[in-house]
Design an enzyme around this catalytic site. Structure first.
Site: not given
Ligand code: AMP
Length: 289
Positions: A34, A37, A61, A149, A155, A187, A189
């Site tokens: 999204h 990312h 995880q 993020g 994390q 997110s 999710r």
């Molecule tokens: P994930 O795919 O959920 O493992 O997230 C990958 C990276 O994207 C992680 O460093 C997250 O913290 C970051 N991230 C997820 N959602 C957001 C958001 N809304 N804004 C900025 N970074 C994000």
């Protein structure tokens, strides 16, 4: 954009770039991308010669097998978005690339207090899994800068600890949380929410902004209780609403009016567990610099 797998191919490619003196910024993800990312990719582009993103839904995880199975996957769309964003390399590892010797005897990381609270408490083993995958990815990519993020605040602290435990010289760059117009943190999710649930999920942001507005030096119990009430009004079922020291994540029962703190929330909307946070007071927030 180069789409590379297996890991040997990625490493060969990166050696060539290193010889040319290129700097590398790395954005690890689990896909279902999204704009949040993609904003990490954008930060990485500004500060490095080459941006490497990875997509890997890391089984170790997930403390809940069902959550792993239901995690959204959208590889084709992700490739399109990364290409459009100008990402240079996408690493798409297989489980064998990440865990060549299997997952039964993976290292244990001394995360201490950090994995006993908040996400660590509610998702036992989660941060060990995060460290296992990121340690392996960092070994393969060896970037100058790692982009994370703020959305996953705990994390970020865990991964700072990982880099220090493993002697990695990489710098961590924490990027701001991208939000939908009504404040809901973006997110992967969120895709699993039904339309009505999606609207109600904004209650998490409402509770965080309430904490920001009501925050005063002194005891924090009442403000946390009121925030829980806001979540319940939006049919959210909280795992926790906490206020913690922003540097150490020590949970606070009172605030001195000076310390940088972070309000953190995890709550279920239906079957979907959502997390969010806000660094307070708001003028303390500073990012990817
Ligand atoms: P994930 O795919 O959920 O493992 O997230 C990958 C990276 O994207 C992680 O460093 C997250 O913290 C970051 N991230 C997820 N959602 C957001 C958001 N809304 N804004 C900025 N970074 C994000």
């Amino acid at each position: 954009m180069f789409i590379l797998r297996p890991s040997e191919l990625l490493q060969k490619h990166l050696v060539k770039l290193r010889v040319q003196g290129k700097t590398i910024g790395f954005v690890p993800t689990m896909g279902a991308l999204h704009p949040g990312h993609l904003s990490l990719v954008e930060y990485a582009q500004k500060q490095n010669d080459i941006v490497v993103a990875s997509i890997f839904v890391n089984p170790t995880q997930f403390n809940d097998l069902n959550d792993f199975k239901l995690y959204p996957r959208s590889a084709e769309q992700d490739i399109y978005l990364l290409e459009k964003a100008g990402c240079d390399i996408l690493f798409l590892p297989s489980t064998k690339d990440i865990y060549p010797a299997g997952t039964s005897q993976l290292p244990h990381y001394e995360l201490d207090y950090l994995e006993t609270i908040l996400e660590g408490k509610y998702r036992p083993g989660h941060f060990q899994g995060v460290c296992q995958v990121v340690h392996r990815l960092m070994t393969l990519v060896a970037p100058e800068n790692l982009y994370l993020g703020q959305k996953d605040y705990q994390q970020c602290l865990v991964l700072k600890r990982l880099l220090s435990l493993t002697g990695s010289p990489a710098q961590i760059k924490i990027c701001p949380t991208l939000r939908e117009n009504d404040g809901l943190a973006m997110s992967s999710r969120n895709m699993r929410l039904m339309p009505e649930e999606r609207n109600l999920a904004t209650g998490i942001y409402k509770a965080l902004t309430f904490i920001n507005e009501q925050l005063q030096p002194g005891t924090l119990a009442a403000i946390k209780e009121d925030a829980v009430r806001i979540l319940c009004k939006y049919h959210l079922k909280p795992d926790y609403v906490e206020i913690a020291d922003a540097d150490t994540l020590q949970l606070l029962s009172s605030w001195d009016g000076c310390k940088k703190i972070v309000a953190v929330i995890a709550a279920f909307m239906g079957q979907v567990r959502l997390i969010d946070n806000m660094i307070l007071p708001l003028n303390f927030a500073s990012y990817a610099n």
